[in-house]
Design an enzyme around this catalytic site. Sequence first.
Site, PDB file in Angstrom:
ATOM      1  CG  HIS A  14       1.690   3.909  -3.440  1.00  0.00           C
ATOM      2  ND1 HIS A  14       2.760   3.361  -2.779  1.00  0.00           N
ATOM      3  CD2 HIS A  14       0.961   2.873  -3.903  1.00  0.00           C
ATOM      4  CE1 HIS A  14       2.705   2.041  -2.860  1.00  0.00           C
ATOM      5  NE2 HIS A  14       1.614   1.718  -3.542  1.00  0.00           N
ATOM      6  CG  ASP A  33       5.915   4.764  -1.661  1.00  0.00           C
ATOM      7  OD1 ASP A  33       6.375   4.319  -2.733  1.00  0.00           O
ATOM      8  OD2 ASP A  33       4.694   4.782  -1.383  1.00  0.00           O
TER       9      ASP A  33
END
Lengths: 564, 564
Positions: free
Chosen positions: A373, A200
Amino acid sequence: MSASAGDTLRVLPLGGLGEIGKNMTVVEYDGAIVIVDTGLMFPTADMLGIDLVLPDFDYLRDRADDVEAIVITHGHEDHIGALPYVVREIFPDDPPPVYAAPLTAEMARSKLEEHKLDEVVDVIERDTLEPWEAGPFTLELLHVSHSIPDACAVVIGTELGTMMITGDYKFDQTPVDGQPTDMSRLAELGQDGLLLLCGDSTNADRQGIAPSESSIGPHLEEAFGRCDGRILVTSFASNIHRIQQVIDAAAVHGRKISLIGRSMRRNFAIGRKLGHIFVDDGMVIKPKEIDDFPDDEIVVICTGSQGEPLSALRRMANNDHGQITLHSGDTVIFSASPVPGNERAVNETIDRLFHIGATVITNQDAPIHASGHGYADELKLMLNLTKPRYVMPVHGDFKRLRLHAALAEDVGVDPGDIFQLENGLPLEIDSLGARVGERVKSGMIFVDGLEVGDVEDVALRDRRMLSNDGVFIVVATVSEQSGESVSDPEVIFRGVPFLDEEHDMIDELRDVVEMSIEDLSRKVKNSEGIAESELREKLHNDVARFVYERTKRRPMVLPVVVEV
Amino acid sequence: MSASAGDTLRVLPLGGLGEIGKNMTVVEYDGAIVIVDTGLMFPTADMLGIDLVLPDFDYLRDRADDVEAIVITHGHEDHIGALPYVVREIFPDDPPPVYAAPLTAEMARSKLEEHKLDEVVDVIERDTLEPWEAGPFTLELLHVSHSIPDACAVVIGTELGTMMITGDYKFDQTPVDGQPTDMSRLAELGQDGLLLLCGDSTNADRQGIAPSESSIGPHLEEAFGRCDGRILVTSFASNIHRIQQVIDAAAVHGRKISLIGRSMRRNFAIGRKLGHIFVDDGMVIKPKEIDDFPDDEIVVICTGSQGEPLSALRRMANNDHGQITLHSGDTVIFSASPVPGNERAVNETIDRLFHIGATVITNQDAPIHASGHGYADELKLMLNLTKPRYVMPVHGDFKRLRLHAALAEDVGVDPGDIFQLENGLPLEIDSLGARVGERVKSGMIFVDGLEVGDVEDVALRDRRMLSNDGVFIVVATVSEQSGESVSDPEVIFRGVPFLDEEHDMIDELRDVVEMSIEDLSRKVKNSEGIAESELREKLHNDVARFVYERTKRRPMVLPVVVEV
């Protein structure tokens, strides 16, 4: 194992590279396929009238029979949202099993049910640390912390080696549920030597580490303490741990909670059912009961943190919500950040709330939102734990993919082993090394009403033209024999400001049409012959020229010729 | 002076309150009017096809003869952009003089020329500290620092007292041109006692003070020093002091400059002509000469800092600019912040630049942009210097107006003397005090091609419908006598994805039309009578129902009935 075509591990991103959203990766080995995530994207303003954007998964059409499994990392739309469409378009009859952790599985079932596909698809719950076989693959879910419970990385073992797709993750050391990202298992994978890490990249541009989700609670509690009137908190409906923290802060201040907004109520129910949300029954009141309590005993949890036009909060801000009317003294807390592209909608909502007289608290006023995130240092931590031979940044626009690649270099990965790819460009790894394979068709497909299909440039271009300048329709009725006009031309227009039926321009436009017909009918008399298409073209050109001269705009002109 | 109707000072905001943009204020005293600023706004995405948004200045139509002067504070579009439209619509024959400082006057003339109004309007340059009379008003420009040279506040004296409209300002203590905001004159006004302050609220939500414009230069110089290849700097074309600093940084590093983009070249020329930009002739090269120099000797200054679709930088990012092709090694510096609402366009541009391989430096990476609007402490400084009796925050959405009002309270202004108004709500002051007057028509008017007019909800709603779902046009040709169909119905559609002429649905649609006509013609035979409008309505409903059932979309349906 001997060298053969089956030896190549092929990782093909169909979505999520060079963009934020519609994540989807195809992993191939020995003729078999695993699909990791089937995400969607929301259309941008220039995709007029389009409902949803999906990855172009046309590549799978001829390979449907080879797909052994679909694995969904977590329940966010950009990872799960395209599932019903992929099933419908690629596997109408005999879909492969869909594997996911319990909450994700529940959400997958609910989506499939909406599309009447729940009977067709086998959704199988898997726990972490319990690998299973699917064709030549050994699959395993690995627990990571994120802004939704039950988020997982996917570990994919083949004879060639083991790869991992992280899904969305952060290294929250104090997550609300007490379960940090499984660093032991990551370290173990690193010790064995990970062949490939697809990680990611969403926050590769942010330095340091993301704030812990559990750091939000005390700030919410503090903010609540400063409020005398009603409190409204808006957040992502799927952020179940955030909702828990809002509930806890409300409890501390002796306030009831009420949930407004369809997805908020649904996720609250699922969260409770699966044991992610804990709340006393007596604390939850119905929206219609809000007025039965004093203002300082109420916390409303609602949708609309992104300024969505039909969301609960937006309607409240517009004084257009059936169940609750905001007033001076109310405090609205945005426990979320605007997703890029939503800034204007969020700011508009906030300004309407100010106009009503409400107080608004956002992430800029107090630390009441944490990203799900990981930031740059967490990305480096992931790289150092898993020690991948090859790195392929995923989930990010080109900027973030590049920054993630630079982080990999920083921790010592050989630049030649880092692959900055694009949707449709596969990475191919075999015993000899890794390289970029041949490009595969990729891109966007659109959901428009019931239909799913390739980008139809014509239709979108037409919509853009219609929306910019409107449309003129002229209907000419002409004699089949003489080509002469046999009744008054009709002129219809839509989306043209400052014009009405009575306007001189419309009369003049009818004259233009009559003259066009006359010009051509003279030709007919001279026996030069005439085609309907010729008249249509002439009408189009004459009318378009006249309208442009008069308005300096170029609306769509649609001539219709009726021959009688 | 005795109490009479002429005694009331009336300050009517027609734009800029509850919004960022289209600033325009009407000041009335003793039957006479001064207009301060005539700004515009750019349309939002939902104003489909609209070119520009102007304040609704309809109020002035009946008062045109009373207007003594139009004063423009500075040359930004949100203060000057509506000038040609105000002149054309309100003063087609005998406009009042337009007053402004030299650069602003030059820009006003250039705008009026574009609209062929330069012969009609008398644009008069005024220097600061040199008041002049206009009817019952004494007008004066007061120098302020901002992100464009020659920015001014407007001081308006009447027998009742003196008011000031700040325009856009900051208290830059080290401006590039060495001329800070005229604090002596502000203090003098404060000593005499200012009756009313209408102050810019744009940055009321930012704490402290804005960075000085001259603090940008060293950071640009430093950033340039880290670049080996070509450098491209994008900024607002009107930020002439920024352009000067880019030139200075380029000179330090021995680089040539080249200007790309129409407004950048025009403003550079005006800036040089009026003595705001200093550069050696030998340093400026033409865009087509760029390739004649090594990459490390080039600085390109270009438009496109907001990601505007047709701007120089956007076209470069799309590899679609005739004069320059970007490549890996180029560095693009965004010396500007995205204006709210432009974030997505800016991010898209940045990501395309990353995809090309360019390096991008934004305000988030280095302090290379400074706002032209003062922060909270500067707003307080303005209040303390001018000591106004009454305060009316302007230039801001409702949030910022509220925050500005709170700042006024903080520095000791009585809350009852602070007026948070809206467009169309006038503040009325006389010897007895101040109050909110009666609401006046206000809002937006649109420029669409050559036309200017009120919001035509119907046209915009139609455009929205057309753009969301497209349009179906069905043409039925029926016999005037029998009402029977006399030729095949025509079906035309535009903006409908996944549909073509060959599609079954089109045939079925023709059948639907035939059946509609038949149904009604039976009525005719039964002598119940039939109207064309009746058939149109029936066709509309039957076709719309069929299309919705088949597509779950609601395109516009336009039935046309031709009787022969």
